[in-house]
Design an enzyme around this catalytic site. Structure first.
Site, PDB file in Angstrom:
ATOM      1  CB  SER A 227      -0.898   0.032   1.232  1.00 43.91           C
ATOM      2  OG  SER A 227      -1.786  -1.031   1.226  1.00 43.91           O
TER       3      SER A 227
HETATM    4  N1  SAH Z   1      -2.316  -4.031   3.948  1.00 47.08           N
HETATM    5  C1  SAH Z   1      -1.434  -4.382   2.848  1.00 47.08           C
HETATM    6  C2  SAH Z   1      -2.069  -4.191   1.493  1.00 47.08           C
HETATM    7  C3  SAH Z   1      -3.145  -5.122   1.288  1.00 47.08           C
HETATM    8  S1  SAH Z   1      -3.807  -5.173  -0.346  1.00 47.08           S
HETATM    9  C4  SAH Z   1      -0.169  -3.567   2.915  1.00 47.08           C
HETATM   10  O1  SAH Z   1       0.037  -2.880   3.884  1.00 47.08           O
HETATM   11  O2  SAH Z   1       0.643  -3.627   2.019  1.00 47.08           O
HETATM   12  C5  SAH Z   1      -5.307  -6.008   0.113  1.00 47.08           C
HETATM   13  C6  SAH Z   1      -5.183  -7.448   0.513  1.00 47.08           C
HETATM   14  O3  SAH Z   1      -6.468  -7.908   0.898  1.00 47.08           O
HETATM   15  C7  SAH Z   1      -4.704  -8.380  -0.607  1.00 47.08           C
HETATM   16  O4  SAH Z   1      -3.579  -9.082  -0.161  1.00 47.08           O
HETATM   17  C8  SAH Z   1      -5.900  -9.329  -0.797  1.00 47.08           C
HETATM   18  O5  SAH Z   1      -5.512 -10.646  -1.102  1.00 47.08           O
HETATM   19  C9  SAH Z   1      -6.575  -9.262   0.557  1.00 47.08           C
HETATM   20  N2  SAH Z   1      -7.987  -9.625   0.602  1.00 47.08           N
HETATM   21  C10 SAH Z   1      -8.951  -9.377  -0.303  1.00 47.08           C
HETATM   22  N3  SAH Z   1     -10.130  -9.857   0.123  1.00 47.08           N
HETATM   23  C11 SAH Z   1      -9.911 -10.433   1.341  1.00 47.08           C
HETATM   24  C12 SAH Z   1     -10.745 -11.112   2.286  1.00 47.08           C
HETATM   25  N4  SAH Z   1     -12.041 -11.311   2.089  1.00 47.08           N
HETATM   26  N5  SAH Z   1     -10.157 -11.564   3.431  1.00 47.08           N
HETATM   27  C13 SAH Z   1      -8.836 -11.380   3.663  1.00 47.08           C
HETATM   28  N6  SAH Z   1      -8.005 -10.751   2.800  1.00 47.08           N
HETATM   29  C14 SAH Z   1      -8.531 -10.287   1.658  1.00 47.08           C
END
Ligand code: SAH
Length: 218
Positions: free
Chosen positions: A68
């Protein structure tokens, strides 16, 4: 990928500059700025890309995964108003960068990721670089009932609506921060649980997250 865990002067300097940049962009919570200043974001990058690690941009870090944007991480962290010892549920572990910022703020973190490969990667990397969270694999759109209630819940993927089940898993006085919208853009939404069945919702700025995929999502 070969990851190296060395914090050189160049990276330390770049991190300080990033903190100044976030201040200019409106992040004013000193604890959040300090947390961003403490987490070595370049540890999430292959050494080849260390020159990108402290730019205020999201970045692909392999396996179709993106780390992110620091501004977004700071923005969501600020809205959570973390107190030391808060029990926080993070939905979408991804790289674990946001997880580290929450841990720096003194939270006790429960984090869930739906992609098994990412879950396995991140749960190994974080303890290695000094961060201990409770890692789970599965659909976080339904929260984690087993460990509820939480003081704060943060969703780091874009949802079509605010899942009721997440509100149920909040303590009274608890806060949910979640981007809500369509696949193209979402508004940041915070929900304060004032009392059982009494919620105060605030709709804030526009962001673009990857979709939250699951039972109470897309
Ligand atoms: N927080 C992370 C960025 C996450 S991107 C950082 O700091 O870099 C969003 C993430 O949410 C992705 O890895 C995706 O696989 C996950 N995701 C999407 N839907 C989800 C769900 N229902 N439960 C858990 N994770 C999920």
């Amino acid at each position: 990928m070969a990851y190296k865990y060395i914090d050189n002067y160049r990276e330390k300097g770049a991190r300080k500059k990033l903190v100044e940049e976030l201040k200019k962009k409106g992040i004013d919570d000193e604890n959040v700025l300090q947390a961003i200043g403490n987490v070595k974001r370049h540890y999430f990058f292959d050494e080849t890309f260390w020159n990108q690690a402290y730019k205020d941009i999201a970045f692909p870090i392999g396996e179709g995964q993106t780390i992110s944007q620091p501004y977004t991480v700071a923005y969501q962290s600020q809205l959570l108003h973390i107190n030391k010892g808060d029990k926080v549920l993070e939905i979408g572990t991804g790289s674990g960068y946001q997880t580290c910022v929450l841990l720096e703020l003194g939270a006790k973190v429960y984090t869930i990721e739906r992609q098994e490969k990412l879950y396995n990667h991140t749960r190994q990397v974080l303890p290695h670089i000094g961060y201990n969270a409770n890692f789970f694999v599965g659909d976080g759109s339904i929260g984690i009932a087993k460990h509820a209630p939480y003081d704060k819940i943060i969703v780091t993927a874009g949802a079509p609506t605010v899942p009721d089940v997440l509100l149920k898993q909040l303590n009274i006085g608890g806060i949910l921060v979640i981007p809500v919208g369509d696949e193209k853009s979402q508004k940041m939404v915070t929900v304060l649980k004032v009392a059982e069945h009494d919620y105060e919702k605030i709709v804030l700025d526009t962001f673009r997250f990857v979709p939250l995929v699951g039972d109470k999502a897309w």
